[in-house]
Write a protein that holds these residues in place. Sequence first.
Motif, PDB file in Angstrom:
ATOM      1  N   LYS A  65       0.830  -1.209   0.000  1.00  0.00           N
ATOM      2  CA  LYS A  65       0.000   0.000   0.000  1.00  0.00           C
ATOM      3  C   LYS A  65       0.864   1.258   0.000  1.00  0.00           C
ATOM      4  O   LYS A  65       0.590   2.208  -0.739  1.00  0.00           O
ATOM      5  N   ARG A  66       1.927   1.246   0.820  1.00  0.00           N
ATOM      6  CA  ARG A  66       2.806   2.414   0.873  1.00  0.00           C
ATOM      7  C   ARG A  66       3.543   2.619  -0.449  1.00  0.00           C
ATOM      8  O   ARG A  66       3.748   3.762  -0.878  1.00  0.00           O
TER       9      ARG A  66
ATOM     10  N   LEU B 232       4.422   5.828  -5.399  1.00  0.00           N
ATOM     11  CA  LEU B 232       4.409   6.000  -6.852  1.00  0.00           C
ATOM     12  C   LEU B 232       3.500   7.154  -7.271  1.00  0.00           C
ATOM     13  O   LEU B 232       3.841   7.939  -8.166  1.00  0.00           O
ATOM     14  N   ILE B 233       2.344   7.260  -6.609  1.00  0.00           N
ATOM     15  CA  ILE B 233       1.428   8.364  -6.919  1.00  0.00           C
ATOM     16  C   ILE B 233       2.059   9.700  -6.542  1.00  0.00           C
ATOM     17  O   ILE B 233       1.991  10.684  -7.304  1.00  0.00           O
ATOM     18  N   ILE B 234       2.685   9.751  -5.367  1.00  0.00           N
ATOM     19  CA  ILE B 234       3.317  10.990  -4.913  1.00  0.00           C
ATOM     20  C   ILE B 234       4.440  11.407  -5.852  1.00  0.00           C
ATOM     21  O   ILE B 234       4.565  12.581  -6.227  1.00  0.00           O
TER      22      ILE B 234
ATOM     23  N   SER C  42       2.441   1.876  -3.410  1.00  0.00           N
ATOM     24  CA  SER C  42       1.488   2.473  -4.355  1.00  0.00           C
ATOM     25  C   SER C  42       1.309   3.960  -4.085  1.00  0.00           C
ATOM     26  O   SER C  42       1.228   4.776  -5.020  1.00  0.00           O
ATOM     27  N   TYR C  43       1.261   4.345  -2.798  1.00  0.00           N
ATOM     28  CA  TYR C  43       1.167   5.765  -2.457  1.00  0.00           C
ATOM     29  C   TYR C  43       2.420   6.517  -2.921  1.00  0.00           C
ATOM     30  O   TYR C  43       2.330   7.646  -3.431  1.00  0.00           O
TER      31      TYR C  43
ATOM     32  N   ALA D 166       4.828  10.602  -8.993  1.00  0.00           N
ATOM     33  CA  ALA D 166       4.281  11.004 -10.290  1.00  0.00           C
ATOM     34  C   ALA D 166       3.789  12.451 -10.235  1.00  0.00           C
ATOM     35  O   ALA D 166       4.075  13.254 -11.134  1.00  0.00           O
ATOM     36  N   ALA D 167       3.061  12.776  -9.168  1.00  0.00           N
ATOM     37  CA  ALA D 167       2.572  14.149  -9.026  1.00  0.00           C
ATOM     38  C   ALA D 167       3.730  15.129  -8.839  1.00  0.00           C
ATOM     39  O   ALA D 167       3.726  16.232  -9.397  1.00  0.00           O
TER      40      ALA D 167
END
Length: 317
Positions: A7-8, A13-15, A10-11, A17-18
């Motif tokens: 879960k971390r 990767l999103i962070i 995945s978070y 990317a942004a």
Amino acid sequence: MGSYLSKRVSYILIILAAASVMIFCLYAMTPGDFISSNIKLSAERKAELREIYGLNKPVLERYWTWLTHALQGDLGYSLAQQKPVLSLFNDYIWNSFLLAAVSTFFTWLIAVIVGVIAAYRQYSWFDTVVMIVIFAAMSIPSFFIGLFLIKVFAVDLHWLPPGGIITTGSNATGWAHIKEVIAHMALPVTVMTLLGTGSLTRYFRSNMIDVIQQDYIRTARAKGAKEGRVLFGHALRNAMLPAITLVGFELPALFGGSLIIEKIFNWPGIGQLYIQSFGQRDYPLLMGFTMLIAILTVLGTLLSDVLYRIADPRVKL
């Protein structure tokens, strides 16, 4: 633990990317670049170079090109240094890591020992002297301490070299080269240790004062445990728990370089290269370095959370 880590990740990767979008757009929309600010180039040559390096394309198209290459391990090409960004990182970042790793080791070693003793002897002359030195070290600017040490130990006493990583023109190898590097890094490491020890010592002192007043510390003393074991075996372990959260900030600091210290001592690290790139508007290098610090920051926070769970099994992830 496995589900938490997935879960971390995945978070993260999103962070990232942004963050990459915001950082790239920030640099892309900043007026000027290395080519346009180069007065030696004609207008035709500037237009030709902008076409070659794709600087005349829309921002989103340029970002997608950068991201595609970055995922393949290519962070771009430094126009100012005429080298790939990863090659420059390999040339400079390990010098910064060496400086930061050694200073971090001495900072934590001194802060733990002095903080524990100051808490144990609270309001004693030792505690008073420690607090005075801490506030003095925290209030004096780093550039002043660095220049003062250069004046004393390099100019007046001639004990240590004033800067650089090796002596100019030196061809030393083996143990002679190692001793030369150690001599050159003595002053910058001293300054970085002085600056970092102050706040960290206060942190350990305040934590230890709270811990040594707990009931289990009184119980350990009542059972006849030696004072050294009580302080460093029982109290320090729990006092270290809040400090584990600081580990997440140490990771980017190890590779980020010290901008002021490297400049003062002419240390060939990534921090000095970063400052130089700002003046030259070398955006590929700036983008790559900023993203590297972002990656290390999110990985550092993940590492501190996992270490906290390992140190204290009562904590739920």
